[in-house]
Design an enzyme around this catalytic site. Structure first.
Site, PDB file in Angstrom:
ATOM      1  N   HIS A 103     -37.585 -40.225   0.359  1.00 14.53           N
ATOM      2  CA  HIS A 103     -36.516 -40.275  -0.647  1.00 14.53           C
ATOM      3  C   HIS A 103     -36.104 -38.858  -1.069  1.00 14.53           C
ATOM      4  CE1 HIS A 103     -38.414 -44.330  -1.953  1.00 14.53           C
ATOM      5  NE2 HIS A 103     -37.276 -44.624  -1.366  1.00 14.53           N
ATOM      6  N   LYS A 150     -38.379 -57.769  -6.481  1.00 19.73           N
ATOM      7  CA  LYS A 150     -39.296 -57.052  -5.584  1.00 19.73           C
ATOM      8  C   LYS A 150     -40.689 -56.897  -6.191  1.00 19.73           C
ATOM      9  CE  LYS A 150     -36.729 -54.299  -2.279  1.00 19.73           C
ATOM     10  NZ  LYS A 150     -36.613 -52.966  -1.702  1.00 19.73           N
ATOM     11  N   ARG A 204     -33.631 -45.331   8.413  1.00 18.49           N
ATOM     12  CA  ARG A 204     -34.828 -45.078   9.221  1.00 18.49           C
ATOM     13  C   ARG A 204     -34.720 -45.834  10.528  1.00 18.49           C
ATOM     14  NH1 ARG A 204     -38.561 -46.762   4.283  1.00 18.49           N
ATOM     15  NH2 ARG A 204     -36.704 -48.036   4.100  1.00 18.49           N
ATOM     16  N   SER A 257     -42.098 -46.927   0.851  1.00 23.90           N
ATOM     17  CA  SER A 257     -42.843 -47.166  -0.396  1.00 23.90           C
ATOM     18  C   SER A 257     -43.816 -48.321  -0.245  1.00 23.90           C
ATOM     19  CB  SER A 257     -41.868 -47.496  -1.534  1.00 23.90           C
ATOM     20  OG  SER A 257     -41.003 -46.421  -1.781  1.00 23.90           O
TER      21      SER A 257
HETATM   22  P1  ADP Z   1     -34.399 -50.396  -1.550  1.00 26.87           P
HETATM   23  O1  ADP Z   1     -35.190 -51.143  -2.555  1.00 26.87           O
HETATM   24  O2  ADP Z   1     -32.930 -50.454  -1.746  1.00 26.87           O
HETATM   25  O3  ADP Z   1     -34.835 -50.614  -0.114  1.00 26.87           O
HETATM   26  P2  ADP Z   1     -35.853 -47.959  -1.519  1.00 26.87           P
HETATM   27  O4  ADP Z   1     -36.378 -47.338  -2.775  1.00 26.87           O
HETATM   28  O5  ADP Z   1     -36.859 -48.532  -0.623  1.00 26.87           O
HETATM   29  O6  ADP Z   1     -34.707 -48.914  -1.904  1.00 26.87           O
HETATM   30  O7  ADP Z   1     -35.040 -46.875  -0.680  1.00 26.87           O
HETATM   31  C1  ADP Z   1     -33.805 -46.355  -1.118  1.00 26.87           C
HETATM   32  C2  ADP Z   1     -33.063 -45.792   0.055  1.00 26.87           C
HETATM   33  O8  ADP Z   1     -33.833 -44.765   0.659  1.00 26.87           O
HETATM   34  C3  ADP Z   1     -32.756 -46.786   1.169  1.00 26.87           C
HETATM   35  O9  ADP Z   1     -31.509 -46.446   1.708  1.00 26.87           O
HETATM   36  C4  ADP Z   1     -33.842 -46.527   2.190  1.00 26.87           C
HETATM   37  O10 ADP Z   1     -33.426 -46.871   3.467  1.00 26.87           O
HETATM   38  C5  ADP Z   1     -33.988 -45.023   2.035  1.00 26.87           C
HETATM   39  N1  ADP Z   1     -35.299 -44.540   2.487  1.00 26.87           N
HETATM   40  C6  ADP Z   1     -36.498 -44.886   2.015  1.00 26.87           C
HETATM   41  N2  ADP Z   1     -37.485 -44.230   2.690  1.00 26.87           N
HETATM   42  C7  ADP Z   1     -36.865 -43.434   3.599  1.00 26.87           C
HETATM   43  C8  ADP Z   1     -37.307 -42.514   4.627  1.00 26.87           C
HETATM   44  N3  ADP Z   1     -38.604 -42.303   4.841  1.00 26.87           N
HETATM   45  N4  ADP Z   1     -36.376 -41.901   5.372  1.00 26.87           N
HETATM   46  C9  ADP Z   1     -35.061 -42.153   5.174  1.00 26.87           C
HETATM   47  N5  ADP Z   1     -34.573 -42.994   4.249  1.00 26.87           N
HETATM   48  C10 ADP Z   1     -35.452 -43.635   3.467  1.00 26.87           C
END
Ligand code: ADP
Length: 163
Positions: free
Chosen positions: A17, A41, A91, A129
């Site tokens: 992030h 979630k 990703r 996460s």
């Molecule tokens: P959500 O609950 O919408 O999936 P997240 O907190 O998991 O939100 O992630 C927010 C954004 O960050 C999403 O677009 C997700 O794809 C991106 N993201 C999370 N981890 C990574 C990573 N390691 N590399 C690239 N993008 C990431």
């Protein structure tokens, strides 16, 4: 002024992030990080804690960055922030299907707000996460995946006995 919204659950915020935030902040005049309440979630951390964690971790990043809680429709939130773009991290193949669908539907909801995908550094691609939490629950080290203070927050949270 170009404003983009980067929405997510950030439960907890990871190095993936942070990398996307750093890249995004370069691209726009102001980046608004939208932290969703997202009770569906069943997050490990309450939204106030996630907000505080994200605020603390982005404090050193160059650019105008705001961290805001939201629980409305993403496109309504983006509009209320004056944003013209939604930023998402992509990703490998795992995110594609979901992101493709969401961007397509959001396009229909508001033609004036563009979804922009960024790729994190290749070394940070596998970080999620969800897996960070799983590793931590089984006592593994998460130090390579999250900032040091976040690793400490997760450890403390698990010791305190909550989920
Ligand atoms: P959500 O609950 O919408 O999936 P997240 O907190 O998991 O939100 O992630 C927010 C954004 O960050 C999403 O677009 C997700 O794809 C991106 N993201 C999370 N981890 C990574 C990573 N390691 N590399 C690239 N993008 C990431």
């Amino acid at each position: 002024m170009k404003i983009a919204v980067y929405p997510g659950t950030f439960d907890p915020v990871t190095l993936g992030h942070i990398d996307i935030i750093r890249r995004g902040a370069h691209l726009v005049d102001k980046l608004v990080i939208g932290v969703t309440t997202n009770p569906s979630k069943e997050p490990m951390f309450a939204v106030v804690d996630r907000l505080a964690m994200v605020k603390r971790e982005v404090a050193g990043i160059a650019g105008q960055i705001e961290v805001v809680e939201f629980d409305s429709l993403l496109m309504d939130f983006a509009e209320s922030q004056g944003a013209t773009a939604i930023l998402r991290g992509l990703r490998a193949v795992a995110d594609f299907e979901y992101e493709f669908q969401m961007a397509g539907m959001n396009q229909k909801l508001n033609e004036n707000i563009e979804t922009v995908f960024l790729m994190a550094d290749v070394s940070l691609q596998p970080i999620a996460s969800k897996l960070v939490k799983e590793i931590a629950r089984f006592g593994g080290s998460i130090d390579k995946f999250v900032p040091p203070a976040v690793a400490e927050d997760v450890r403390r949270h698990l010791i305190s006995g909550s989920r």
